[in-house]
Motif scaffolding. Structure first.
Motif, mmCIF file in Angstrom:
data_model
loop_
_atom_site.group_PDB
_atom_site.id
_atom_site.type_symbol
_atom_site.label_atom_id
_atom_site.label_comp_id
_atom_site.label_asym_id
_atom_site.label_seq_id
_atom_site.Cartn_x
_atom_site.Cartn_y
_atom_site.Cartn_z
ATOM 1 N N MET A 144 0.838 -1.214 0.000
ATOM 2 C CA MET A 144 0.000 0.000 0.000
ATOM 3 C C MET A 144 0.868 1.258 0.000
ATOM 4 S SD MET A 144 -2.882 -1.297 2.695
ATOM 5 C CE MET A 144 -3.912 0.151 2.814
ATOM 6 N N GLN A 145 1.940 1.234 0.785
ATOM 7 C CA GLN A 145 2.827 2.406 0.834
ATOM 8 C C GLN A 145 3.516 2.608 -0.520
ATOM 9 O OE1 GLN A 145 3.249 4.819 3.003
ATOM 10 N NE2 GLN A 145 4.979 5.769 1.925
ATOM 11 N N LEU A 146 3.951 1.506 -1.150
ATOM 12 C CA LEU A 146 4.587 1.625 -2.468
ATOM 13 C C LEU A 146 3.625 2.249 -3.474
ATOM 14 C CD1 LEU A 146 6.375 -1.859 -2.586
ATOM 15 C CD2 LEU A 146 7.550 0.348 -2.667
ATOM 16 N N ILE A 147 2.385 1.785 -3.471
ATOM 17 C CA ILE A 147 1.393 2.335 -4.411
ATOM 18 C C ILE A 147 1.175 3.823 -4.098
ATOM 19 C CG2 ILE A 147 -1.017 2.239 -5.183
ATOM 20 C CD1 ILE A 147 -0.977 -0.784 -4.544
ATOM 21 N N ALA A 148 1.077 4.135 -2.808
ATOM 22 C CA ALA A 148 0.843 5.535 -2.414
ATOM 23 C C ALA A 148 1.989 6.430 -2.891
ATOM 24 C CB ALA A 148 0.680 5.631 -0.897
ATOM 25 N N GLU A 149 3.217 5.900 -2.867
ATOM 26 C CA GLU A 149 4.355 6.714 -3.318
ATOM 27 C C GLU A 149 4.286 6.962 -4.823
ATOM 28 O OE1 GLU A 149 7.965 4.963 -1.716
ATOM 29 O OE2 GLU A 149 7.226 5.168 0.343
ATOM 30 N N THR A 150 3.859 5.947 -5.587
ATOM 31 C CA THR A 150 3.742 6.170 -7.041
ATOM 32 C C THR A 150 2.638 7.205 -7.307
ATOM 33 O OG1 THR A 150 2.146 4.346 -7.404
ATOM 34 C CG2 THR A 150 4.487 3.807 -7.603
ATOM 35 N N TYR A 151 1.599 7.146 -6.521
ATOM 36 C CA TYR A 151 0.477 8.104 -6.654
ATOM 37 C C TYR A 151 0.972 9.524 -6.362
ATOM 38 C CZ TYR A 151 -3.702 10.448 -4.604
ATOM 39 O OH TYR A 151 -4.686 11.326 -4.258
ATOM 40 N N ASP A 152 1.743 9.671 -5.298
ATOM 41 C CA ASP A 152 2.279 10.981 -4.916
ATOM 42 C C ASP A 152 3.178 11.529 -6.030
ATOM 43 O OD1 ASP A 152 2.957 13.209 -3.456
ATOM 44 O OD2 ASP A 152 4.346 12.172 -2.112
ATOM 45 N N LEU A 153 4.048 10.648 -6.520
ATOM 46 C CA LEU A 153 4.988 11.096 -7.547
ATOM 47 C C LEU A 153 4.263 11.562 -8.814
ATOM 48 C CD1 LEU A 153 8.353 9.426 -7.528
ATOM 49 C CD2 LEU A 153 7.632 10.552 -9.603
ATOM 50 N N MET A 154 3.199 10.843 -9.155
ATOM 51 C CA MET A 154 2.473 11.232 -10.376
ATOM 52 C C MET A 154 1.549 12.418 -10.127
ATOM 53 S SD MET A 154 1.718 7.697 -12.404
ATOM 54 C CE MET A 154 0.991 6.735 -11.114
ATOM 55 N N LYS A 155 0.998 12.474 -8.923
ATOM 56 C CA LYS A 155 0.044 13.552 -8.629
ATOM 57 C C LYS A 155 0.767 14.873 -8.351
ATOM 58 C CE LYS A 155 -3.448 14.757 -5.146
ATOM 59 N NZ LYS A 155 -4.445 15.419 -5.975
ATOM 60 N N ARG A 156 1.594 14.851 -7.295
ATOM 61 C CA ARG A 156 2.250 16.118 -6.944
ATOM 62 C C ARG A 156 3.457 16.393 -7.835
ATOM 63 N NH1 ARG A 156 3.702 17.028 -0.833
ATOM 64 N NH2 ARG A 156 4.373 14.861 -0.905
ATOM 65 N N GLY A 157 4.198 15.304 -8.158
ATOM 66 C CA GLY A 157 5.426 15.477 -8.944
ATOM 67 C C GLY A 157 5.140 15.819 -10.400
ATOM 68 N N LEU A 202 -4.215 9.618 -14.063
ATOM 69 C CA LEU A 202 -3.787 8.653 -13.041
ATOM 70 C C LEU A 202 -4.495 7.313 -13.249
ATOM 71 C CD1 LEU A 202 -3.795 10.814 -9.792
ATOM 72 C CD2 LEU A 202 -1.841 9.576 -10.707
ATOM 73 N N GLN A 203 -5.792 7.406 -13.475
ATOM 74 C CA GLN A 203 -6.577 6.180 -13.679
ATOM 75 C C GLN A 203 -6.055 5.390 -14.867
ATOM 76 O OE1 GLN A 203 -10.920 6.336 -13.778
ATOM 77 N NE2 GLN A 203 -10.693 8.248 -12.695
ATOM 78 N N SER A 204 -5.716 6.112 -15.929
ATOM 79 C CA SER A 204 -5.290 5.365 -17.118
ATOM 80 C C SER A 204 -3.930 4.693 -16.889
ATOM 81 C CB SER A 204 -5.372 6.245 -18.372
ATOM 82 O OG SER A 204 -4.110 6.671 -18.770
ATOM 83 N N VAL A 205 -3.047 5.345 -16.119
ATOM 84 C CA VAL A 205 -1.749 4.698 -15.807
ATOM 85 C C VAL A 205 -1.975 3.444 -14.953
ATOM 86 C CG1 VAL A 205 0.459 4.948 -14.610
ATOM 87 C CG2 VAL A 205 -0.435 6.858 -15.958
ATOM 88 N N TYR A 206 -2.763 3.587 -13.884
ATOM 89 C CA TYR A 206 -2.984 2.418 -13.009
ATOM 90 C C TYR A 206 -3.731 1.311 -13.754
ATOM 91 C CZ TYR A 206 -1.176 4.809 -8.885
ATOM 92 O OH TYR A 206 -0.350 5.432 -7.991
ATOM 93 N N HIS A 207 -4.598 1.728 -14.651
ATOM 94 C CA HIS A 207 -5.334 0.730 -15.429
ATOM 95 C C HIS A 207 -4.339 -0.094 -16.262
ATOM 96 C CE1 HIS A 207 -8.648 -1.070 -17.568
ATOM 97 N NE2 HIS A 207 -8.005 -0.825 -18.697
ATOM 98 N N ARG A 208 -3.429 0.612 -16.924
ATOM 99 C CA ARG A 208 -2.429 -0.078 -17.764
ATOM 100 C C ARG A 208 -1.591 -1.037 -16.903
ATOM 101 N NH1 ARG A 208 2.448 1.987 -19.480
ATOM 102 N NH2 ARG A 208 1.901 4.101 -18.876
ATOM 103 N N LEU A 218 -9.853 5.918 -7.362
ATOM 104 C CA LEU A 218 -9.572 7.121 -8.153
ATOM 105 C C LEU A 218 -10.773 7.538 -9.008
ATOM 106 C CD1 LEU A 218 -5.897 6.306 -9.196
ATOM 107 C CD2 LEU A 218 -6.636 8.157 -7.687
ATOM 108 N N ALA A 219 -11.591 6.551 -9.363
ATOM 109 C CA ALA A 219 -12.743 6.844 -10.232
ATOM 110 C C ALA A 219 -13.924 7.425 -9.456
ATOM 111 C CB ALA A 219 -13.184 5.564 -10.944
ATOM 112 N N ARG A 220 -13.921 7.248 -8.138
ATOM 113 C CA ARG A 220 -15.087 7.642 -7.346
ATOM 114 C C ARG A 220 -15.140 9.164 -7.138
ATOM 115 N NH1 ARG A 220 -18.901 5.349 -3.784
ATOM 116 N NH2 ARG A 220 -18.589 3.503 -5.060
ATOM 117 N N ARG A 221 -16.303 9.740 -7.432
ATOM 118 C CA ARG A 221 -16.458 11.181 -7.254
ATOM 119 C C ARG A 221 -17.135 11.459 -5.915
ATOM 120 N NH1 ARG A 221 -14.389 12.979 -11.581
ATOM 121 N NH2 ARG A 221 -14.537 15.162 -11.012
#
Ligand code: 6PG
Length: 474
Positions: free
Chosen positions: A198-211, A219-225, A243-246
């Motif tokens: 979970m922490q590893l996934i969260a770090e990839t999310y941070d890097l793509m979101k904030r970085g 983001l959804q399309s990257v994780y989907h791939r 990520l898809a939930r509004r």
């Protein structure tokens, strides 16, 4: 099985979400179940929800609950780990008889399971400590089950457990793991790995979101791939859905409205603490626990952000390139995390006499549980090829896969460092891999320092024996 003789085959204590769903799962497979909860409302609700005549019923009286059970009795506890388990066992014991079986299915600490197993056995009863993973859906439609305890007790309930377990390629996600607390130990490590992934996934999310400033859709399309390929896993699947939930209130992504403070019930910390105790390095899991602790200090971080200039720098390189590196780095991080968990299990099996079959553990984790992932098939295959494998990184296939991605991991860790984004789990996974495959580490200097200030002695590279130097003498 006859379900009308008013003696039920299984008793369930604790009719919360997990208990209720497990009861229905058993009933679906033809077992008659009586449930007890001190909350009479829950006991009443149980039969209503089942909608299948007399195969499921509830009781708000412990005495009646026990009387309704076929002998020798099987009682499954689904109460919160900790004191509640001891309390329920204490209330239950006066009604039970030698030969009856108690199964504790909570996330109990393994030392407690050993203690309870001994005290229950002293009264002639049987005790199984069983980890269950898969949450509400798993309990209802097929979970990953990790039982440990006396073999004869497992044999008695094996058909029920096999019926309610998830199935992968026709095999139920359950196995007898070993004596005593083997099952709860394996579940604890499952959760430690869960924290790491979970922490590893969260770090990839941070890097793509904030970085990289990726939008929710990007983001959804990257994780989907990633999820479509070798990273296929339950945790990525739910990440995609999250990520898809509004958010109904703001209209934006719900995840953006969730406060960045991670909770924890303790199993990750227990894993890290036990690994330290057994001297097995599990740095990715440790980093995950540390980051939950740090995340919880929200107001302190807010204050620090103001005085320590906490804004990450923008990324200035090849965006698609770093996303590709990130996918490979995540895959390598996953394997390294499983490697650390498996190494801990290997040592625990020796220290606690569990006799674990690690290939079977990987198989049980392939279905129903939170850490289920496509790569567990390769991990299982590695143990099938070499049951005594010291570390899955030494398996030619798995080790090769990580080796091929070491530069991806390095690129990601460097990019995150340049931006000032914290990626401790990725960074420490890389460091662990580099250290594990290094035939020399600077521990010689540490030994010299220890000998200098404390005369702790050292060994030499060129001759056997124990040496000490009078470092102050020139
Ligand atoms: C599972 C989960 C389950 C539970 C964790 C959450 O395998 O189904 O691991 O056991 O959700 O205990 O743990 P934290 O609250 O510590 O994150």
């Amino acid at each position: 099985m006859a379900v009308t003789d008013r003696r039920y085959e299984v008793g369930l204590i604790g009719l919360g979400v997990m208990g209720r769903n497990l009861a229905y799962n058993m009933a679906d497979h033809g077992y008659s179940v009586v449930g007890y909860d001190r909350d009479g409302g829950k006991a009443k609700e149980l039969a209503k929800g089942a909608g299948r005549g007399e195969s499921v019923r509830g009781s708000a009286s412990l005495k009646e609950f026990v009387r309704l059970l076929r002998q020798p009795r099987t009682v499954i506890l689904l109460v919160p780990a900790g004191d509640a388990v001891d309390r329920v066992i204490k209330q239950l014991l006066p009604y039970l008889e030698p030969g009856d079986l108690i199964i504790d299915s909570g996330n109990s600490r393994y030392g407690d399971t050993d203690r309870r197993g001994r005290s229950v056995a002293a009264k002639g009863l049987l005790f199984i400590g069983m980890g269950i993973s898969g949450g509400e859906r798993g309990a209802r439609y097929g979970a990953s089950l990790m039982p440990g305890g006396p073999w004869e007790a497992y044999e008695r309930v094996r058909p029920i457990l096999e019926a309610i377990a998830a199935r992968v390629d026709g095999e139920p996600s359950v196995a007898y793991l070993g004596p005593g607390s083997a099952g709860h130990y394996v579940k604890m490590v499952h959760n430690g790995i869960e924290y790491g992934l979970m922490q590893l996934i969260a770090e990839t999310y941070d890097l793509m979101k904030r970085g990289l400033g990726l939008s929710p859709a990007e983001l959804q399309s990257v994780y989907h791939r990633w999820h479509e390929g070798e990273l296929n896993s339950y945790l990525l699947e739910i990440t995609l859905r999250i990520l898809a939930r509004r958010d109904e209130k703001s209209g934006g992504p719900l995840v953006d409205m969730i406060l960045d403070k991670a909770g924890q019930k303790g199993t990750g910390e227990w894993t890290a603490a036990d690994a330290l105790e057994l001297e097995v390095p599990t740095p990715t899991i440790d980093a995950a626990v540390v980051m939950r602790n740090l995340s919880a200090r929200k107001s302190e971080r807010e204050a620090a952000a103001r005085v320590l200039d906490g804004h990450p720098a923008a990324f200035s390189g090849d965006r698609q390139g770093i996303i590709d590196h990130l996918g490979n780095a995540l895959y390598a991080g996953f394997i390294i995390t499983y490697a650390q968990g498996m190494a801990l299990l290997r040592e625990a099996a020796r220290a606690h006499g569990y006799g674990l079959n690690l290939g079977e553990v990987a198989r049980v984790w392939q279905g129903g549980c939170i850490i289920r992932a496509k790569m567990l098939k390769d991990i299982r295959a590695a143990y099938q090829a070499e049951p005594q494998l010291a570390d899955i990184l030494l398996d030619p296939h798995l080790g090769g896969e990580v080796l091929r991605r070491r530069e991806d991991l390095r690129q990601v860790v460097c990019a995150a460092g340049d931006m000032g984004l914290p990626v401790p789990a990725l960074a420490v996974s890389l460091a662990y891999f580099d250290a594990y495959r290094s035939n020399w580490l600077p521990a010689n200097l540490i030994q010299a320092q220890r000998d200098f200030f404390g005369a702790h002695t050292y060994e030499r590279v060129d001759q056997p024996g124990i040496f000490h130097t009078e470092w102050d003498k020139t």
